[in-house]
Scaffold this motif. Structure first.
Motif, PDB file in Angstrom:
ATOM      1  N   SER A 149      45.441  42.633  43.025  1.00 36.99           N
ATOM      2  CA  SER A 149      45.312  41.273  42.545  1.00 36.99           C
ATOM      3  C   SER A 149      46.691  40.739  42.124  1.00 36.99           C
TER       4      SER A 149
ATOM      5  N   GLU B 221      44.784  34.998  42.176  1.00 30.84           N
ATOM      6  CA  GLU B 221      43.763  35.043  41.128  1.00 30.84           C
ATOM      7  C   GLU B 221      43.273  33.618  40.834  1.00 30.84           C
ATOM      8  N   SER B 222      42.135  33.514  40.167  1.00 31.61           N
ATOM      9  CA  SER B 222      41.673  32.209  39.672  1.00 31.61           C
ATOM     10  C   SER B 222      41.682  32.282  38.160  1.00 31.61           C
TER      11      SER B 222
ATOM     12  N   THR C  57      42.431  35.532  36.591  1.00 28.87           N
ATOM     13  CA  THR C  57      41.377  36.542  36.710  1.00 28.87           C
ATOM     14  C   THR C  57      41.267  36.962  38.170  1.00 28.87           C
ATOM     15  N   SER C  58      41.091  38.262  38.416  1.00 28.40           N
ATOM     16  CA  SER C  58      40.932  38.735  39.794  1.00 28.40           C
ATOM     17  C   SER C  58      39.793  37.969  40.457  1.00 28.40           C
ATOM     18  N   ASP C  59      39.964  37.686  41.756  1.00 30.94           N
ATOM     19  CA  ASP C  59      38.999  36.853  42.471  1.00 30.94           C
ATOM     20  C   ASP C  59      38.455  37.668  43.641  1.00 30.94           C
TER      21      ASP C  59
ATOM     22  N   ASP D  94      36.382  37.010  46.075  1.00 31.95           N
ATOM     23  CA  ASP D  94      36.421  36.385  47.408  1.00 31.95           C
ATOM     24  C   ASP D  94      37.835  36.376  47.976  1.00 31.95           C
TER      25      ASP D  94
ATOM     26  N   LEU E   3      36.543  41.681  35.413  1.00 37.22           N
ATOM     27  CA  LEU E   3      35.404  41.307  36.260  1.00 37.22           C
ATOM     28  C   LEU E   3      34.172  42.044  35.757  1.00 37.22           C
TER      29      LEU E   3
ATOM     30  N   GLU F  94      30.266  41.814  39.607  1.00 35.20           N
ATOM     31  CA  GLU F  94      31.360  41.415  40.494  1.00 35.20           C
ATOM     32  C   GLU F  94      32.013  42.637  41.152  1.00 35.20           C
TER      33      GLU F  94
END
Ligand SMILES: Cc1ncc(COP(=O)(O)O)c(C=O)c1O
Length: 367
Positions: free
Chosen positions: A109, A132-133, A136-138, A140, A166, A170
């Motif tokens: 990430s 990341e979003s 935060t790890s994403d 998708d 997460l 997730e």
């Protein structure tokens, strides 16, 4: 005579730089730069470490049998599938050595722990990160980066340096979206601090059999960073592979003995966790009240984002760091993570947190 040259790519590695621990001209230091335990090591672990000095002429138990059994009992795991190492850094490095090489990609990430790209490059592989979003790890974004060369995926949960995590659901969705031959490594170095109901250290995914490894450390809540002790919980085949390539005595006797004693000192761990719950919440609240941004953290640290001047990403964070240093307070610069406008502060003792927040306030008032 020509100099020996390392394998291609090795000289592209920027060495990992640990937290600073001294400041010139400052006698009293408040060190909040390496996510260490505010209370130091457990007194029982310290005593066990000292006691082990009597047998320093003896080689350690290369299988760490007693320690693995104790870890297994405490965490409800199978001891044969635990591999111990000189810190979880060693397990991360062994996984790369064994499973990736030139042509392979190692996914992580955007602001993941720096040892992932370093270990990937050291093994000749190519590190690849997914955006990341909201720090935060994403899942998708990670899955979109997977291609036929992807061999390993490292996910720190909670993540250092962002503190975000997460949920177990997730993590499950991430594993479901990966090919079976890709190893998912869940780095749960801060698991003992993560107290929310939807958090999972990943051990159920390891037991689920889908090529998942969970790594853990004695360096954080167990307060033994200086002893170098960590472990991985693996599918049987991966444990077998790591045991073939690790050093035969990769964990020293004092580290093993200190780790065993630390595992048994539940009162110390409970005290450290309760202290962190209180002072993490307090520090975040104070920092938010100062008008600074800080993502929610499930670890023993917070990331603080400072305002940015046009064209000068790091100017205010740099000045804040220098101001804290002038008060004897050491925190962690974040430029190596691409977070030039941020500082990371470990949760220390009450007076240390009051001093750090007080100094930040003073800095902002005079800025
Ligand atoms: C996410 C994460 N993983 C692994 C480690 C390495 O820990 P160890 O001391 O066990 O090598 C750290 C240390 O800061 C960390 O933050």
């Amino acid at each position: 005579m020509s100099d020996p040259s390392p394998r291609s790519g090795i000289l592209d590695i920027a060495p990992y730089v640990g937290g600073v621990s001294a400041l010139e001209g400052q006698k009293r230091i408040i060190k909040l730069s390496s996510n260490e335990n505010a209370f130091g090591p457990s007194p029982l672990a310290q005593a066990a470490y000292t006691q082990a000095a009597e047998d320093l002429h003896r080689y350690p138990d290369g299988d760490c049998t007693e320690l693995r059994n104790a870890i297994a009992d405490l965490n409800g795991l199978e001891a044969e599938r635990i591999v111990c190492g000189a810190g979880s850094d060693e397990i991360i490095s062994l996984l790369c050595q064994a499973y990736v090489g030139p042509g392979d990609e190692v996914l992580y990430s955007q602001h993941g722990f720096l040892m992932y790209p370093i270990s990937a490059k050291a093994a000749g592989a190519t590190p690849v990160f997914a955006l990341e979003s909201d720090l935060t790890s994403d899942v998708d974004a990670l899955l979109e980066k997977v291609n036929e060369n992807t061999s390993l995926l490292f996910l720190a949960n909670p993540n250092n340096p962002t503190g975000t995590y997460l949920s177990g659901d997730e993590l499950w969705r991430l594993r479901q979206g990966l090919r079976d031959d890709i190893i998912l490594v869940i780095d749960a170095a801060y698991a003992e601090y993560a107290t929310r109901d939807d958090y999972s250290s990943g051990k159920d995914l390891v037991d689920g059999g889908g090529n998942v490894v969970m790594t853990r450390t004695f360096s954080k809540i167990y307060g033994l960073g200086g002893a170098r002790l960590g472990w991985g919980y693996c599918p049987a085949g991966i444990a077998d592979v790591l045991n073939r390539i690790r050093g035969p005595f990769n964990v020293s006797t004092p580290a093993m003995e200190a780790g065993l004693a630390a595992l048994g000192d539940c009162g110390f761990i409970d005290k450290a966790r309760a202290h962190n719950d209180t002072w993490l919440a307090w520090t975040r609240e104070q920092v938010l009240a100062l008008g600074l941004e800080t993502p929610p953290s499930a670890g023993n640290f917070i990331l603080i984002k400072f305002p940015v001047k046009p064209g000068q990403n790091s100017a205010i964070a740099d000045a804040a760091d220098a101001f804290l240093n002038s008060r004897g307070i050491i925190v962690r610069r974040m430029a190596a993570y691409g977070l030039e406008d941020c500082l990371r502060i470990t949760i220390g003792l009450e007076d240390e947190m009051r001093a750090a927040v007080g100094a930040l306030k003073e800095f902002l008032e005079q800025a």
